[in-house]
Design an enzyme around this catalytic site. Structure first.
Site: not given
Ligand SMILES: Cc1cc2nc3c(=O)[nH]c(=O)nc-3n(C[C@H](O)[C@H](O)[C@H](O)COP(=O)(O)O)c2cc1C
Length: 312
Positions: A43, A67, A125, A128, A190, A263
């Site tokens: 994370k 989210n 990341n 942000c 992201n 993810g």
């Molecule tokens: C609950 C949640 C928390 C996330 N936290 C982060 C994070 O802390 N850092 C980050 O770079 N991306 C974060 N993401 C984005 C995911 O790493 C990913 O890039 C995004 O969800 C797309 O992939 P997916 O469709 O497979 O979920 C988060 C996504 C979700 C759903």
């Protein structure tokens, strides 16, 4: 023997499957073997402690989730003293996902991590807010991306992956800016900025009002962006967005991915990643593919000559 290994600019992973930051934690060790993963991505954390966003922080949507967790963080000292030692029991390399409000702070984190034993790679990341530029995410623009990647590159010798946002009108320029400043790979990417409203209460479904859309619904958008970046960059592209099955992984490879991150699917079925690794092996066996990496960018995107006239 099928070779699932991938080479990310000189950094070899035994297979291309790793979790997407924020969708994976220690508790998953009760269900899957972390040693089977190509890498472990933790994370995102920040320099100092952070509380995160107000609740509700997530809601379900058709084929997707929204989210706005907001990067709650225990800070870098906790990461170095607790998180890194915990993951050292596993053979899979540890990728530290970091975030900051300024390029200077990104550099400070990277410098501190540079000499920490047990960290294999830094994932920045940069989706942000940049408080020096009206709070817009660094990765929305090429110039703020250049600035932050330059600061990161100067601060660390570790492999540096830069995670981009799809919330930009020109992903290729942003990706090229990261490449020009020394990123070893980019992650595309992201979540997509979205919003959902409860029609009974007439309130936004998230405490933060807007949030990031993830899951299968975003896959075609991310595949398109991976394809565009692959065509215009020399460094590897790591695909991420809506990956749920091994077929999705193959599609991402064909579009130009060298590796992938999973993810939202981890929340639906926690064994998704380890199942995928087995399924990829079977797929390669069946299709006589000796090395999975052969598929990177192998989409046939030229118009094929017409063999027979179409019936319309
Ligand atoms: C609950 C949640 C928390 C996330 N936290 C982060 C994070 O802390 N850092 C980050 O770079 N991306 C974060 N993401 C984005 C995911 O790493 C990913 O890039 C995004 O969800 C797309 O992939 P997916 O469709 O497979 O979920 C988060 C996504 C979700 C759903």
């Amino acid at each position: 023997m099928i070779d699932l290994s991938v080479n990310i600019n000189g950094f070899t992973l035994k297979n291309p499957i790793m979790p997407a930051s924020g969708t994976f934690d220690k508790e998953l060790a009760a269900i899957i073997d972390f040693n089977a993963l190509g890498a472990i991505v933790t994370k995102t954390f920040t320099l100092d402690k952070r509380a995160g966003n107000p609740t509700p922080r997530a809601c379900e949507l058709p084929n997707a989730m929204l989210n706005a967790i907001g990067i709650p963080s225990k800070g870098i000292d906790y990461y170095i003293s607790h998180t890194v030692p915990y993951y050292q029991q596993y053979s899979s390399p540890l990728i530290a996902s970091i975030s900051a409000n300024t390029a200077t702070d990104f550099g400070l984190i990277a410098k501190q991590l540079d000499t920490v034993k047990g960290i294999a790679c830094i994932e920045a990341n940069i989706s942000c807010p940049n408080i020096e530029a009206d709070g817009k995410a660094f990765a929305m623009q090429a110039n703020s991306t250049s600035k932050v990647v330059k600061a990161l590159r100067a601060a660390t010798h570790l492999p540096l992956w830069v995670k981009l946002t799809p919330n930009t009108s020109d992903i290729v320029s942003v990706a090229q800016a990261a490449e020009a400043e020394g990123a070893d790979a980019i992650i595309v990417g992201n979540t997509l900025l979205g919003m959902a409203i409860d029609i009974t209460t007439r309130r936004p479904k998230l405490g933060n009002i807007m949030g990031g859309l993830s899951g299968p619904a975003i896959k075609p958008i991310m595949i398109r962006m991976v394809y565009q970046c692959y065509k215009h960059l020399s460094i590897p592209v790591i695909g991420c967005g809506g990956i749920t099955t091994f077929e999705d992984v193959i599609e991402y490879f064909l579009a130009g991915s060298t590796a992938v991150q999973v993810g939202t699917a981890n929340f639906i079925q926690p064994s998704t990643m380890t199942n995928m690794i087995h399924d990829l092996e079977d797929y390669c066996q069946k299709h006589n593919i000796h090395r999975l990496s052969e598929l990177t960018g192998a989409v046939i995107d030229k118009k094929l000559p017409t063999i027979t006239a179409l019936p319309y």
